[in-house]
Each structure stands twice: as C-alpha cells, then as structure tokens.
Design a protein around this motif. Structure first.
Motif, mmCIF file in Angstrom:
data_model
loop_
_atom_site.group_PDB
_atom_site.id
_atom_site.type_symbol
_atom_site.label_atom_id
_atom_site.label_comp_id
_atom_site.label_asym_id
_atom_site.label_seq_id
_atom_site.Cartn_x
_atom_site.Cartn_y
_atom_site.Cartn_z
ATOM 1 N N GLY A 250 6.265 16.232 -3.216
ATOM 2 C CA GLY A 250 5.030 16.690 -2.593
ATOM 3 C C GLY A 250 4.000 17.158 -3.603
ATOM 4 N N PHE A 251 4.467 17.773 -4.669
ATOM 5 C CA PHE A 251 3.542 18.245 -5.701
ATOM 6 C C PHE A 251 2.973 17.083 -6.506
ATOM 7 C CE2 PHE A 251 5.880 22.003 -4.538
ATOM 8 C CZ PHE A 251 4.837 22.888 -4.318
ATOM 9 N N ASP A 252 3.753 16.004 -6.640
ATOM 10 C CA ASP A 252 3.212 14.788 -7.260
ATOM 11 C C ASP A 252 2.087 14.211 -6.399
ATOM 12 O OD1 ASP A 252 5.066 14.987 -9.334
ATOM 13 O OD2 ASP A 252 6.516 13.660 -8.328
ATOM 14 N N ILE A 253 2.281 14.242 -5.093
ATOM 15 C CA ILE A 253 1.260 13.741 -4.164
ATOM 16 C C ILE A 253 0.002 14.594 -4.251
ATOM 17 C CG2 ILE A 253 0.698 13.448 -1.712
ATOM 18 C CD1 ILE A 253 3.707 12.712 -1.314
ATOM 19 N N LEU A 254 0.178 15.922 -4.250
ATOM 20 C CA LEU A 254 -0.985 16.816 -4.329
ATOM 21 C C LEU A 254 -1.717 16.648 -5.653
ATOM 22 C CD1 LEU A 254 0.475 20.074 -2.722
ATOM 23 C CD2 LEU A 254 -0.935 18.301 -1.636
ATOM 24 N N ASP A 255 -0.975 16.461 -6.735
ATOM 25 C CA ASP A 255 -1.595 16.225 -8.039
ATOM 26 C C ASP A 255 -2.390 14.915 -8.021
ATOM 27 O OD1 ASP A 255 -1.940 16.809 -10.945
ATOM 28 O OD2 ASP A 255 -0.809 14.933 -11.125
ATOM 29 N N MET B 264 0.845 -1.195 0.000
ATOM 30 C CA MET B 264 0.000 0.000 0.000
ATOM 31 C C MET B 264 0.881 1.246 0.000
ATOM 32 S SD MET B 264 -2.883 1.153 2.766
ATOM 33 C CE MET B 264 -3.820 -0.339 2.512
ATOM 34 N N ASP B 265 0.532 2.210 -0.836
ATOM 35 C CA ASP B 265 1.272 3.461 -0.950
ATOM 36 C C ASP B 265 0.939 4.362 0.236
ATOM 37 O OD1 ASP B 265 2.494 5.812 -1.679
ATOM 38 O OD2 ASP B 265 1.451 6.020 -3.596
ATOM 39 N N LYS B 266 1.947 4.720 1.017
ATOM 40 C CA LYS B 266 1.727 5.544 2.208
ATOM 41 C C LYS B 266 1.376 6.983 1.877
ATOM 42 C CE LYS B 266 4.563 2.828 5.294
ATOM 43 N NZ LYS B 266 5.615 2.829 6.287
ATOM 44 N N THR B 267 1.469 7.354 0.585
ATOM 45 C CA THR B 267 1.102 8.712 0.189
ATOM 46 C C THR B 267 -0.298 8.776 -0.417
ATOM 47 O OG1 THR B 267 2.110 8.512 -2.005
ATOM 48 C CG2 THR B 267 3.522 9.316 -0.213
ATOM 49 N N ASP B 268 -0.981 7.647 -0.489
ATOM 50 C CA ASP B 268 -2.332 7.597 -1.041
ATOM 51 C C ASP B 268 -3.283 8.403 -0.158
ATOM 52 O OD1 ASP B 268 -5.096 5.734 -0.994
ATOM 53 O OD2 ASP B 268 -4.249 6.143 -2.980
ATOM 54 N N LEU B 269 -4.101 9.235 -0.762
ATOM 55 C CA LEU B 269 -5.006 10.112 -0.024
ATOM 56 C C LEU B 269 -5.938 9.338 0.903
ATOM 57 C CD1 LEU B 269 -6.160 12.941 0.521
ATOM 58 C CD2 LEU B 269 -7.643 12.622 -1.480
ATOM 59 N N ASP B 270 -6.409 8.186 0.464
ATOM 60 C CA ASP B 270 -7.372 7.424 1.265
ATOM 61 C C ASP B 270 -6.796 6.915 2.578
ATOM 62 O OD1 ASP B 270 -9.746 7.518 -0.375
ATOM 63 O OD2 ASP B 270 -8.685 6.238 -1.794
ATOM 64 N N THR B 271 -5.482 6.736 2.636
ATOM 65 C CA THR B 271 -4.877 6.133 3.834
ATOM 66 C C THR B 271 -3.826 7.010 4.502
ATOM 67 O OG1 THR B 271 -3.258 4.991 2.449
ATOM 68 C CG2 THR B 271 -5.274 3.780 3.015
ATOM 69 N N ARG B 272 -3.413 8.067 3.861
ATOM 70 C CA ARG B 272 -2.316 8.903 4.360
ATOM 71 C C ARG B 272 -2.689 9.592 5.665
ATOM 72 N NH1 ARG B 272 -1.768 12.306 -0.056
ATOM 73 N NH2 ARG B 272 -2.624 14.163 0.899
ATOM 74 N N LYS B 273 -1.724 9.655 6.566
ATOM 75 C CA LYS B 273 -1.909 10.352 7.850
ATOM 76 C C LYS B 273 -1.242 11.726 7.846
ATOM 77 C CE LYS B 273 -3.840 6.766 9.826
ATOM 78 N NZ LYS B 273 -5.188 6.574 9.372
ATOM 79 N N GLY B 274 -0.487 12.019 6.801
ATOM 80 C CA GLY B 274 0.225 13.283 6.665
ATOM 81 C C GLY B 274 1.306 13.128 5.627
ATOM 82 N N LEU B 275 1.967 14.214 5.330
ATOM 83 C CA LEU B 275 3.063 14.164 4.369
ATOM 84 C C LEU B 275 4.254 13.417 4.964
ATOM 85 C CD1 LEU B 275 3.053 17.814 2.992
ATOM 86 C CD2 LEU B 275 2.403 15.749 1.746
ATOM 87 N N PRO B 276 5.014 12.721 4.137
ATOM 88 C CA PRO B 276 6.251 12.090 4.625
ATOM 89 C C PRO B 276 7.178 13.145 5.224
ATOM 90 C CG PRO B 276 5.723 11.327 2.406
ATOM 91 C CD PRO B 276 4.776 12.448 2.715
ATOM 92 N N ASP B 277 7.936 12.758 6.235
ATOM 93 C CA ASP B 277 8.830 13.689 6.930
ATOM 94 C C ASP B 277 9.771 14.423 5.994
ATOM 95 O OD1 ASP B 277 7.672 13.096 9.354
ATOM 96 O OD2 ASP B 277 9.209 11.655 9.951
ATOM 97 N N ALA B 278 10.261 13.756 4.962
ATOM 98 C CA ALA B 278 11.199 14.385 4.037
ATOM 99 C C ALA B 278 10.586 15.587 3.322
ATOM 100 C CB ALA B 278 11.682 13.363 3.005
ATOM 101 N N LEU B 279 9.264 15.622 3.224
ATOM 102 C CA LEU B 279 8.591 16.731 2.549
ATOM 103 C C LEU B 279 8.189 17.846 3.517
ATOM 104 C CD1 LEU B 279 6.332 14.692 0.120
ATOM 105 C CD2 LEU B 279 8.518 15.805 -0.370
ATOM 106 N N ARG B 280 8.435 17.626 4.780
ATOM 107 C CA ARG B 280 8.059 18.607 5.794
ATOM 108 C C ARG B 280 9.246 19.486 6.193
ATOM 109 N NH1 ARG B 280 3.279 17.506 8.233
ATOM 110 N NH2 ARG B 280 3.981 18.222 10.274
ATOM 111 N N VAL B 281 10.303 19.448 5.408
ATOM 112 C CA VAL B 281 11.538 20.156 5.729
ATOM 113 C C VAL B 281 11.312 21.663 5.873
ATOM 114 C CG1 VAL B 281 12.263 20.261 3.314
ATOM 115 C CG2 VAL B 281 13.960 20.412 5.121
#
Length: 190
Positions: A112-117, A1-18
């Motif tokens: 992060g922009f790929d995730i938002l898209d 399961m993709d941890k960046t999927d909107l249906d299951t994601r709990k937040g952005l990955p730490d690397a994107l929260r820099v």
C-alpha cells in the motif's frame, strides 16, 4: 493495465484493506486511539479538498460571468499557491518521515505504501499541469473571450485533479488511519 494506477484505480486492493475491516471509517472518531496526529492528518486532507472546491466554485463563477476577472485572479493565485505548495510539503513529509515508519508496523499492507508513493509521483505531474493551466488562465485576464475559453480548460483540469486527489486521499486515509489506530502514534511524533 495496472489496477493500482491512480488514474484508473477504484480503491485499494482488498488485500490492503485488512486493517480497515477491523477499524472501519465510521468508527474512527470513537476509537480511543483517535489522537491529535490522526485529527491533524485528516484536517490537512480536508483543507486540500476545500481548496479544490473553492477554486472550482470560483472558476464556475468566472465562467458564468458572476465574478470579475481580477477577483478570480486573486482567489486563484491565493488558493492555487496554497494548494500546490501545501500538497508538495505534505507529500514530502509523508514520504520522508511517516511512510517509512508506518510501513514497518504491518507487513501485510507494505504494498500500500508503494501505491501511495507512486500516487505522489503521479500527482506531481498533475500538479505541474494544474499550475501550467492556472498560469495560462491568469495570462488571459485582459481578453474576456480568451479568458472564458482558457477558464473552461482550467475547469476541466480542476475536475480531473479533484478526482485524482480524492482517490489518493481516501486510499491514504483508509490505509494509514487504521495502522495508527492499531499501533498508536507515539513513535511518529504525534
């Protein structure tokens, strides 16, 4: 399961929260870079949240038989249309104008922009289901028992849509606002 999927994601990955570490949410409004574009963007997000809340409240009132079906229909038609059309327009502008410019400002958050898209595409499917369920509910106005049943299904759809939308909006805000605070908005039209 993709941890960046909107249906299951709990937040952005730490690397994107820099950038969020440098520009935490609780300091945004005090930052000198907090300008009209950020304020406008956050206001649009708040409008979508308020529309969802209004539709949730209206649906609960209908289910509790505290509002008439015709009043519910007027509210749902108005707020539902504003919500669907506004969100589509908002995402179109982001995808075509803002995301490409913001993406180029800091390569560390490019993913992060790929995730938002991907969220925008996922939300399109949820918006279609939302509209289908809303229309199915409105078609039952003349049969109170069927209306109650369909309104229950619509409430569930609203709840799911609100959860997904809120996850997306929080992540979008926490990616984009720090970028604008760091690099400014002069080249964004803000």
């Amino acid at each position: 399961m993709d941890k960046t999927d909107l249906d299951t994601r709990k937040g952005l990955p730490d690397a994107l929260r820099v950038l969020l570490e440098t520009y935490p949410r609780d300091g945004w409004t005090r930052d000198p870079g907090f300008d009209g574009l950020i304020r406008f963007w956050l206001d649009r997000h708040m409008m979508f949240r308020r529309l969802m809340a209004e539709m949730e409240t209206g649906t609960e009132l209908l289910l509790d038989r505290k509002t008439a079906p015709d009043a519910f229909a007027r509210q749902l038609s108005r707020y539902g249309g504003m919500f669907v059309n506004g969100l589509h327009e908002h995402h179109t502008i982001e995808d075509a104008h803002y995301f490409p410019r913001l993406r180029a400002k800091d390569k560390r958050i490019d993913r992060g922009f790929d995730i938002l898209d991907a969220d925008h595409h996922a939300l399109d499917g949820h918006l279609n289901a939302f509209a289908d369920t809303a229309n199915a509910t409105l078609r039952q106005l003349d049969d109170r028992d069927r209306l109650q049943s369909q309104a229950g299904a619509f409430r569930d759809r609203l709840s799911d849509m609100a959860r997904l939308l809120n996850r997306h909006l929080i992540d979008e805000e926490e990616l984009i606002v720090p970028v604008i605070l760091k690099f400014g908005s002069a080249d964004l039209g803000g």
